[in-house]
Design a protein around this motif. Sequence first.
Motif, short mmCIF file in Angstrom:
data_model
loop_
_atom_site.label_atom_id
_atom_site.label_comp_id
_atom_site.label_asym_id
_atom_site.label_seq_id
_atom_site.Cartn_x
_atom_site.Cartn_y
_atom_site.Cartn_z
N GLU A 79 0.82 -1.16 0.10
CA GLU A 79 0.00 -0.12 -0.03
C GLU A 79 0.77 1.32 0.06
N SER A 133 1.64 6.09 -7.23
CA SER A 133 0.47 6.78 -7.86
C SER A 133 0.51 8.08 -7.79
N ASP A 134 1.08 8.69 -6.67
CA ASP A 134 1.30 10.18 -6.56
C ASP A 134 2.18 10.48 -7.72
N TYR A 191 2.18 1.59 -3.29
CA TYR A 191 1.32 1.97 -4.36
C TYR A 191 1.22 3.54 -4.30
N GLU A 192 0.97 4.15 -2.68
CA GLU A 192 0.55 5.43 -2.93
C GLU A 192 1.78 6.45 -3.22
N GLN A 193 2.95 6.05 -2.87
CA GLN A 193 4.17 6.84 -3.49
C GLN A 193 4.03 6.92 -4.84
#
Length: 105
Positions: free
Chosen positions: A78, A85-86, A81-83
């Motif tokens: 997660e 996707s940003d 993914y957050e890093q």
Amino acid sequence: MANENEFYEPDIISVSDENGNEILFELLERYETEDDTYVAITRYYETDEEIVDGDYEVIILKVQEENGEEYLAEIEDEMEYEQISDILITMVEEKFDVEYFEPEQ
């Protein structure tokens, strides 16, 4: 932004689903680190009706390699993914001069 006399040529990639059906996606952006490669893609629409009705969801995936073949996989971590996707969403927004929004759930 592109010169008005230039035509946009999308980078199209073909992906086979688990049933062997071919699905076309447009490669919006690619991001590489020292160890991994990631892509932002969206479903490719060919007809005018599909283009108007399309949802243009941006999908962030990781490029994996197995036995010399590349495939796209979900990013399971997660935080990773957050890093990623940003970073990719920012790249897409700048490239296409658009603003991404998250749909309400």
